[in-house]
Each structure stands twice: as C-alpha cells, then as structure tokens.
Design an enzyme around this catalytic site. Structure first.
Site, mmCIF file in Angstrom:
data_model
loop_
_atom_site.group_PDB
_atom_site.id
_atom_site.type_symbol
_atom_site.label_atom_id
_atom_site.label_comp_id
_atom_site.label_asym_id
_atom_site.label_seq_id
_atom_site.Cartn_x
_atom_site.Cartn_y
_atom_site.Cartn_z
ATOM 1 C CB SER A 1 -0.465 0.214 1.170
ATOM 2 O OG SER A 1 -1.680 1.366 1.242
ATOM 3 C CG HIS B 1 -4.268 -1.558 -1.265
ATOM 4 N ND1 HIS B 1 -5.102 -2.052 -1.643
ATOM 5 C CD2 HIS B 1 -3.973 -0.418 -0.124
ATOM 6 C CE1 HIS B 1 -6.471 -2.196 -1.330
ATOM 7 N NE2 HIS B 1 -5.671 -0.963 -0.353
ATOM 8 C CG ASP C 1 -5.388 2.441 0.342
ATOM 9 O OD1 ASP C 1 -6.066 1.947 0.938
ATOM 10 O OD2 ASP C 1 -3.578 2.097 1.261
ATOM 11 C CG MET D 1 -7.971 7.582 2.468
ATOM 12 S SD MET D 1 -7.185 7.305 3.798
ATOM 13 C CE MET D 1 -6.435 6.052 3.989
ATOM 14 C CG HIS E 1 -9.342 -0.309 -0.551
ATOM 15 N ND1 HIS E 1 -8.502 0.055 0.688
ATOM 16 C CD2 HIS E 1 -10.414 0.222 -0.679
ATOM 17 C CE1 HIS E 1 -9.293 0.289 1.082
ATOM 18 N NE2 HIS E 1 -11.023 -0.154 1.086
ATOM 19 C CG MET F 1 -11.287 3.633 1.252
ATOM 20 S SD MET F 1 -9.580 3.281 2.483
ATOM 21 C CE MET F 1 -8.554 3.570 1.502
ATOM 22 C CG MET G 1 -11.488 -2.057 5.007
ATOM 23 S SD MET G 1 -9.850 -2.104 4.316
ATOM 24 C CE MET G 1 -8.683 -1.039 5.631
ATOM 25 N N GLY H 1 -8.983 4.524 6.526
ATOM 26 C CA GLY H 1 -8.593 5.702 6.313
ATOM 27 C C GLY H 1 -7.129 6.132 7.104
ATOM 28 C CG ASP I 1 -5.818 -2.569 3.180
ATOM 29 O OD1 ASP I 1 -5.276 -2.342 3.480
ATOM 30 O OD2 ASP I 1 -6.810 -1.318 2.272
HETATM 31 C C1 DX5 Z 1 -6.439 2.250 5.645
HETATM 32 C C2 DX5 Z 1 -5.951 1.183 3.600
HETATM 33 C C3 DX5 Z 1 -4.650 -0.043 4.200
HETATM 34 C C4 DX5 Z 1 -3.370 1.286 5.033
HETATM 35 C C5 DX5 Z 1 -2.817 -0.258 5.706
HETATM 36 O O1 DX5 Z 1 -7.496 2.567 5.483
HETATM 37 O O2 DX5 Z 1 -6.597 1.222 3.541
HETATM 38 O O3 DX5 Z 1 -4.528 0.061 2.927
HETATM 39 O O4 DX5 Z 1 -2.587 1.513 4.348
HETATM 40 O O5 DX5 Z 1 -1.713 0.077 6.075
HETATM 41 P P1 DX5 Z 1 -0.637 -0.508 7.012
HETATM 42 O O6 DX5 Z 1 -0.415 -2.394 6.435
HETATM 43 O O7 DX5 Z 1 0.309 -0.058 7.399
HETATM 44 O O8 DX5 Z 1 -2.134 -1.126 8.508
HETATM 45 ZN ZN ZN Z 2 -6.545 -0.534 1.409
#
Ligand code: DX5
Ligand code: ZN
Length: 220
Positions: free
Chosen positions: A9, A34, A36, A38, A67, A69, A138, A143, A176
């Site tokens: 990620s 990956h 993210d 947001m 992903h 969000m 998840m 976030g 994740d």
């Molecule tokens: C959280 C994301 C994850 C995040 C995971 O909202 O969806 O992809 O980057 O980070 P780690 O691996 O540090 O928990």
């Molecule tokens: Zn993610």
C-alpha cells in the site's frame, strides 16, 4: 493452496517520490500496487485522485489495485478506469446500490472488488460474489496506516473462503490493515490470498523492501 500475492500500500510510501517508490517495490517482488483513495468524507483522511493514478500508471506493469474510500463513488468509477486502474474496489456504504456500482466498474472494463469494514457483515459480499473479482476484508477501520490488526477479520476471511470455494467463484480474497509477517500468515491460513501491507513493506526505506516483502510471503 493458492499462491499468496503481496500488494504494498503506497499510503506508507514517500508521497514526494511515488513513481520511484512504485518502481522500487515492483523490483523488490511486489505482485500488485495497492492505491488507497480517500476523500475526507467517507473516511477521515484525504489522499490522491485519478490524476495521481494516471501519473503512476507508466511507472509499473503490475496491476494497480485501487481501493476507493470515497462516497458517493459512482461518478468517479470511469475516471479511475481511464486513469489506468486494473481493479476498483468499493465499499457497500459508498452508495445506495452496490450491485449497480459493481456493474459500472465492470462496464468500465476493469475488475471489481467489494470491501468490508470491520463492522460490515460478510453476507453483503456473499450477495455479490458473481459480480466481483475480489473481496477485501478490512482488518482495521479504513483511513490510516499503522493501525493494529483486528482479530475478528480472520473469522470473516474463513467464512468467505468457504463460500468462494463452495461456489467455485474466481474471486481473490484480500486482507488490508495491520498486516505484518505474523498477522499475514494467520490471514493466509484463514484463506486470504492477497496481503495488503503499508507500513510493514515501506519500513526501513528502499533497501529493506525486498526483505520486507519476502518476510510477508514467507509468513515469518
Ligand atoms: C487503510 C488502508 C490500508 C493501509 C494499510 O485505510 O486501506 O491500505 O495503507 O496500512 P498498514 O499496512 O500500515 O496497516
Ligand atoms: Zn487499502
């Protein structure tokens, strides 16, 4: 069993060098990237949009596992598809009609995923197993990176693995949040075949990426 794929990620990468970071984890053995996304509304953080996905696209041939969000999500699906996403994963809470949103993703020519928050029941994904290529469990509230793995995710992964296999579905099962070698190994035992990891891949800087990814793959 299935081969485990590792999806770093980039939330945990150096945002001033995202292209170089993507190339570095690809060289270090990543299987997908990956991303993210947001919006500061669906989740309490803001990251990047379609323009950044498009800018990353020429830096790797690995699948971009995006992903989303964001809510509402439907209007942005074509933009992320055109930007070069290979997989678009959405949350059921991001719109009133999950089934329709998943069809929009496939109509845009990319793979579709559904993501389950810690309090979102597995049954929501079971209703759309024919409409998805990936289910994302998840193991933290979305976030932020660096949160603690929630054990409850393991039971959800196991239940989804049974349903995917029983129905003969060609669906990847991704986890994740809080994934390190130890939690990743337990997620794989429960049935996950894609591990998303941010902090545990990017810790230590580029020289450490290959060892970090190998540790995740080896489960210890
Ligand atoms: C959280 C994301 C994850 C995040 C995971 O909202 O969806 O992809 O980057 O980070 P780690 O691996 O540090 O928990
Ligand atoms: Zn993610």
């Amino acid at each position: 069993q299935n081969t485990v794929r590792i999806a770093p990620s980039i939330l945990a990468a150096d945002f001033a060098q995202l292209g170089a970071e993507v190339r570095a984890v690809a060289d270090a053995g990543a299987d997908m990237i990956h991303v993210d996304v947001m919006d500061g509304h669906f989740v309490p953080n803001i990251t990047i949009g379609p323009q950044a996905v498009g800018a990353l696209r020429p830096h790797t041939r690995l699948p971009l596992d995006v992903h989303l969000m964001i809510a509402p999500v439907d209007a942005y699906i074509p933009m992320f598809a055109e930007a070069g996403a290979d997989i678009l994963t959405i949350h059921p809470e991001a719109g009133p009609h999950l089934h329709r949103s998943l069809q929009l993703i496939r109509d845009a020519g990319v793979k579709a995923g559904v993501a389950l928050n810690p309090a979102t029941p597995v049954s929501l994904a079971l209703e759309v197993l024919d409409e998805v290529d990936l289910v994302l469990v998840m193991s933290v509230n979305p976030g932020f990176g660096g949160q603690k793995f929630q054990e409850r995710a393991l039971a959800k992964i196991a239940e989804l693995r049974r349903a995917i296999d029983a129905g003969g579905h060609d669906v990847a099962l991704e986890v994740d949040g809080g994934i390190k070698a130890e939690t990743g190994a337990r997620a794989v035992t429960a049935g996950a075949d894609v591990l998303v990891a941010g902090s545990s891949v990017f810790k230590g800087g580029p020289d450490a990426y290959a060892a970090n990814i190998a540790a995740l793959r080896a489960g210890g």
